[in-house]
Design a protein around this motif. Sequence first.
Motif, short mmCIF file in Angstrom:
data_model
loop_
_atom_site.label_atom_id
_atom_site.label_comp_id
_atom_site.label_asym_id
_atom_site.label_seq_id
_atom_site.Cartn_x
_atom_site.Cartn_y
_atom_site.Cartn_z
N SER A 154 30.74 24.53 39.62
CA SER A 154 32.17 24.66 39.33
C SER A 154 32.49 26.02 38.73
O SER A 154 33.54 26.62 39.00
CB SER A 154 32.62 23.55 38.38
N VAL A 155 31.61 26.52 37.91
CA VAL A 155 31.79 27.86 37.34
C VAL A 155 31.81 28.90 38.44
O VAL A 155 32.64 29.82 38.47
CB VAL A 155 30.68 28.15 36.31
N ALA A 156 30.87 28.76 39.38
CA ALA A 156 30.83 29.72 40.50
C ALA A 156 32.10 29.62 41.34
O ALA A 156 32.66 30.64 41.78
CB ALA A 156 29.59 29.45 41.35
N GLN A 157 32.59 28.39 41.55
CA GLN A 157 33.82 28.21 42.32
C GLN A 157 35.00 28.83 41.59
O GLN A 157 35.87 29.47 42.21
CB GLN A 157 34.05 26.72 42.55
N ALA A 158 35.06 28.65 40.28
CA ALA A 158 36.16 29.24 39.51
C ALA A 158 36.11 30.75 39.54
O ALA A 158 37.15 31.43 39.61
CB ALA A 158 36.07 28.73 38.05
N ALA A 163 38.59 35.74 41.95
CA ALA A 163 38.56 36.91 42.85
C ALA A 163 39.67 36.80 43.91
O ALA A 163 40.37 37.80 44.22
CB ALA A 163 37.18 37.01 43.52
N ALA A 164 39.86 35.59 44.47
CA ALA A 164 40.92 35.41 45.48
C ALA A 164 42.29 35.59 44.86
O ALA A 164 43.19 36.23 45.46
CB ALA A 164 40.79 34.02 46.10
N ALA A 167 42.98 39.20 44.35
CA ALA A 167 43.33 39.87 45.62
C ALA A 167 44.78 39.57 45.99
O ALA A 167 45.52 40.47 46.42
CB ALA A 167 42.36 39.41 46.71
N ASP A 168 45.20 38.31 45.85
CA ASP A 168 46.60 37.96 46.13
C ASP A 168 47.54 38.69 45.20
O ASP A 168 48.65 39.12 45.62
CB ASP A 168 46.80 36.45 46.01
N ALA A 169 47.12 38.82 43.95
CA ALA A 169 47.99 39.51 42.99
C ALA A 169 48.15 40.97 43.36
O ALA A 169 49.25 41.55 43.25
CB ALA A 169 47.40 39.36 41.59
N VAL A 207 46.02 34.10 38.99
CA VAL A 207 44.83 34.74 38.39
C VAL A 207 44.54 34.15 37.01
O VAL A 207 43.38 33.83 36.67
CB VAL A 207 45.05 36.27 38.30
N GLN A 208 45.58 33.99 36.23
CA GLN A 208 45.39 33.41 34.89
C GLN A 208 44.88 31.97 34.98
O GLN A 208 44.03 31.54 34.19
CB GLN A 208 46.71 33.47 34.13
#
Length: 396
Positions: A154-158, A163-164, A167-169, A207-208
Amino acid sequence: MAYREEFDQGAKVGAGSAGEGHPASMVQPEQRSDDTAPARKKARSKKPLLLAVVAAALGFGAYEGYGWWTDGRFMVSTEDAYVQADITILSAKVSGYVQSVAVTNNQSVKAGDLIAKIDDGDYRLALRSAQDKLSTQQSAIARIGRQIEAGRASVAQAQAQIAAAQADAERAESDYARQQQLARSDFTSRAALENAKAARDRAVANVQSAQAALSAARANVDVLAAQQTEAQRVAAELQTAVERAERDLSFTEIRAPVDGVIGNKAMEVGTFVQPGARLAALVPLASVRVDANFKETQLASLKVGQKVHIEVDAFPDAEVVGTVESVSPASGAVFSLLPPENATGNFTKIVQRVPVRVSVDPAVVRQGILRPGLSVVVDVDTRVSAESEKTASLRK
């Protein structure tokens, strides 16, 4: 009258015969001379016997005097001496009924031999229960370990979501900047500008949110790690309980700690024993010694290493040799249950005795004839110390 006259005549005749015949006074000297001759012969015959007795007494005295001069004056003796050993008392460490007894009195045993067995049914059940609890706890530890792996995923997924979102931001920020430039030249509508701004704000919020999700995932992993540590400590406690149950089970078998002979057995099949109950005594005959109690006036000439001659009352013909091993740090009275208190008004000086330990020749010990409690007579040859002191004085 006629009777009286005859009596008087008879008396005269008797008196005349005593004076004229063989008077007693003339015969007695010859008889005396005949009696003194055998007496003189008898006295003469006794003189050689008396001389022989005197000579024998003088010879015996000279022999004893020579023996005292050469050996006796160097010997320090005591009859207050006994054979001793470090007797081991076999006791129970757990309670229960005696299931079997494998020895009898006066039986020789080796270290590790089974002496008795206590019913172990309850202790086997206690061990199985402790093992089951430990297995359950180990399963819980494994489950928490799997949860920690899932939490790390879950940490890796978060982290990937962050990162995504970033990128959107960045894309939303670029769109908003272009819309602002177009709005200044009136090449775009105000609605398009507002949509670009909203998209930028939404991307920043994403992002937050992704960062918060990462923090929550990491915290969850930390919680699971703490739970796993707690579960491992509980497992350690359960492992201790298992080891204790195993020890209690092992204590149901009473075994000989050393080689020796069983004595004073106080247990039978079916006897209920409590922890600390005396079951039997184990006498290690391979480590017997002699404890001799010498008078305090004899200690000056006793030294460690001196040769000792031991006479055992039970085996008067046995030649037993020993060595002075050590001297007690205090007299026997000091170690008694009620030591004497001499600081009183009335005082009578009594010669104290000090225990001296004497080691016995190992060859005699291996024979197994010496039994603790036997009375012995100890003679210490002090010439060893005398010769060593003489040598030391010559060296000086």
